[in-house]
Design a protein around this motif. Structure first.
Motif, PDB file in Angstrom:
ATOM      1  N   THR A 129       0.822  -1.203   0.000  1.00  0.00           N
ATOM      2  CA  THR A 129       0.000   0.000   0.000  1.00  0.00           C
ATOM      3  C   THR A 129       0.861   1.260   0.000  1.00  0.00           C
ATOM      4  N   ASP A 130       0.221   2.391  -0.305  1.00  0.00           N
ATOM      5  CA  ASP A 130       0.913   3.675  -0.190  1.00  0.00           C
ATOM      6  C   ASP A 130       1.411   3.883   1.239  1.00  0.00           C
ATOM      7  N   GLN A 131       0.639   3.444   2.225  1.00  0.00           N
ATOM      8  CA  GLN A 131       1.063   3.588   3.620  1.00  0.00           C
ATOM      9  C   GLN A 131       2.320   2.760   3.893  1.00  0.00           C
ATOM     10  N   ASP A 132       2.407   1.559   3.340  1.00  0.00           N
ATOM     11  CA  ASP A 132       3.613   0.735   3.503  1.00  0.00           C
ATOM     12  C   ASP A 132       4.834   1.478   2.967  1.00  0.00           C
ATOM     13  N   ALA A 160       7.480   0.668  -5.220  1.00  0.00           N
ATOM     14  CA  ALA A 160       7.862   0.430  -3.830  1.00  0.00           C
ATOM     15  C   ALA A 160       9.380   0.287  -3.747  1.00  0.00           C
ATOM     16  N   HIS A 161       9.927   0.546  -2.587  1.00  0.00           N
ATOM     17  CA  HIS A 161      11.353   0.312  -2.339  1.00  0.00           C
ATOM     18  C   HIS A 161      11.659  -1.175  -2.553  1.00  0.00           C
ATOM     19  N   GLY A 162      12.780  -1.458  -3.206  1.00  0.00           N
ATOM     20  CA  GLY A 162      13.175  -2.854  -3.381  1.00  0.00           C
ATOM     21  C   GLY A 162      13.364  -3.567  -2.059  1.00  0.00           C
ATOM     22  N   MET A 163      13.902  -2.855  -1.082  1.00  0.00           N
ATOM     23  CA  MET A 163      14.143  -3.495   0.212  1.00  0.00           C
ATOM     24  C   MET A 163      12.854  -3.713   0.999  1.00  0.00           C
ATOM     25  N   GLY A 222      13.426 -17.281  16.404  1.00  0.00           N
ATOM     26  CA  GLY A 222      14.750 -17.734  16.824  1.00  0.00           C
ATOM     27  C   GLY A 222      15.746 -17.864  15.688  1.00  0.00           C
ATOM     28  N   SER A 223      15.287 -17.667  14.443  1.00  0.00           N
ATOM     29  CA  SER A 223      16.200 -17.714  13.292  1.00  0.00           C
ATOM     30  C   SER A 223      17.147 -16.522  13.329  1.00  0.00           C
ATOM     31  N   ILE A 224      18.364 -16.741  12.857  1.00  0.00           N
ATOM     32  CA  ILE A 224      19.353 -15.673  12.755  1.00  0.00           C
ATOM     33  C   ILE A 224      19.856 -15.638  11.316  1.00  0.00           C
ATOM     34  N   TYR A 225      19.731 -14.467  10.683  1.00  0.00           N
ATOM     35  CA  TYR A 225      20.259 -14.286   9.326  1.00  0.00           C
ATOM     36  C   TYR A 225      21.778 -14.351   9.345  1.00  0.00           C
ATOM     37  N   LEU A 226      22.371 -15.123   8.443  1.00  0.00           N
ATOM     38  CA  LEU A 226      23.821 -15.146   8.261  1.00  0.00           C
ATOM     39  C   LEU A 226      24.220 -14.474   6.949  1.00  0.00           C
ATOM     40  N   GLY A 227      23.321 -14.486   5.956  1.00  0.00           N
ATOM     41  CA  GLY A 227      23.610 -13.854   4.682  1.00  0.00           C
ATOM     42  C   GLY A 227      22.415 -13.898   3.768  1.00  0.00           C
ATOM     43  N   GLN A 228      22.432 -12.993   2.770  1.00  0.00           N
ATOM     44  CA  GLN A 228      21.331 -12.917   1.810  1.00  0.00           C
ATOM     45  C   GLN A 228      21.855 -12.334   0.511  1.00  0.00           C
ATOM     46  N   THR A 229      21.534 -12.955  -0.611  1.00  0.00           N
ATOM     47  CA  THR A 229      21.775 -12.355  -1.913  1.00  0.00           C
ATOM     48  C   THR A 229      20.422 -11.996  -2.508  1.00  0.00           C
ATOM     49  N   LEU A 230      20.395 -10.919  -3.291  1.00  0.00           N
ATOM     50  CA  LEU A 230      19.143 -10.473  -3.898  1.00  0.00           C
ATOM     51  C   LEU A 230      19.403  -9.997  -5.316  1.00  0.00           C
ATOM     52  N   LYS A 231      18.499 -10.313  -6.210  1.00  0.00           N
ATOM     53  CA  LYS A 231      18.481  -9.753  -7.554  1.00  0.00           C
ATOM     54  C   LYS A 231      17.087  -9.183  -7.758  1.00  0.00           C
ATOM     55  N   PHE A 232      17.042  -7.890  -8.076  1.00  0.00           N
ATOM     56  CA  PHE A 232      15.774  -7.216  -8.305  1.00  0.00           C
ATOM     57  C   PHE A 232      15.476  -7.278  -9.795  1.00  0.00           C
ATOM     58  N   LEU A 233      14.387  -7.937 -10.158  1.00  0.00           N
ATOM     59  CA  LEU A 233      14.090  -8.234 -11.552  1.00  0.00           C
ATOM     60  C   LEU A 233      12.924  -7.439 -12.117  1.00  0.00           C
ATOM     61  N   GLY A 234      12.154  -6.805 -11.255  1.00  0.00           N
ATOM     62  CA  GLY A 234      11.012  -6.034 -11.733  1.00  0.00           C
ATOM     63  C   GLY A 234      10.455  -5.181 -10.617  1.00  0.00           C
ATOM     64  N   PRO A 235       9.692  -4.153 -10.992  1.00  0.00           N
ATOM     65  CA  PRO A 235       9.150  -3.245  -9.983  1.00  0.00           C
ATOM     66  C   PRO A 235       7.931  -3.828  -9.274  1.00  0.00           C
ATOM     67  N   VAL A 236       7.748  -3.366  -8.045  1.00  0.00           N
ATOM     68  CA  VAL A 236       6.516  -3.600  -7.297  1.00  0.00           C
ATOM     69  C   VAL A 236       5.862  -2.232  -7.163  1.00  0.00           C
ATOM     70  N   ARG A 237       4.616  -2.140  -7.563  1.00  0.00           N
ATOM     71  CA  ARG A 237       3.898  -0.868  -7.551  1.00  0.00           C
ATOM     72  C   ARG A 237       2.871  -0.841  -6.422  1.00  0.00           C
TER      73      ARG A 237
END
Length: 147
Positions: A28-31, A62-65, A83-98
């Motif tokens: 949403t616009d609010q998001d 929308a912001h990619g992040m 309880g999960s802990i992030y150790l790493g993340q790769t991202l490829k942005f392939l298209g917009p979210v409106r």
């Protein structure tokens, strides 16, 4: 609109390759406004219709992040969950979210290192049939041995 599976925890002892979890959220616009406030990212492509019309996106996005944050929500709330802990993340942005798009964020277990409690996840976000984001995550999963 938010549609997802039950929240909670799946411990490393119960995780299996191929397990998948998801959530579905209409952006949403609010998001977008709230994400801009929290991140301090006020790029006009997210907020100014006239500016955004003259970009390659031909309209606000929308912001990619923000979209990537939906992956984080699936990991932190569902798989493995609390309880999960992030150790790493790769991202490829392939298209917009409106604004108004409904995003399906999905994670699937691709590898498990039981001794180290590490879980590799394939991550993707789609709008309809279009993949707008894909990547991989490595997380430390909770264990019943540490309860």
């Amino acid at each position: 609109m938010l549609d997802n599976l039950p929240r909670g925890t799946i411990c490393i002892e119960d995780i299996e390759i191929g397990m998948t979890r998801h959530l579905r959220k209409t952006v949403t616009d609010q998001d977008i406004e709230l994400f801009g406030q929290v991140s301090t990212d006020r790029n006009p492509v997210h907020f100014d219709d006239a500016y955004a019309e003259d970009t390659i996106f031909e309209g606000r996005i929308a912001h990619g992040m923000l979209t990537a944050g939906l992956i984080s929500a699936v990991i932190g709330e569902q798989l493995p969950g609390h309880g999960s802990i992030y150790l790493g993340q790769t991202l490829k942005f392939l298209g917009p979210v409106r604004p108004g798009d409904t995003v399906l964020a999905e994670v699937t277990v691709t590898d498990i290192q039981h001794a180290k409690r590490r879980v590799a996840l394939d991550c993707r976000c789609t709008v309809g049939d279009t993949v707008v984001l894909k990547g991989e995550a490595m997380v430390l999963a909770p264990s019943r041995k540490f309860d």
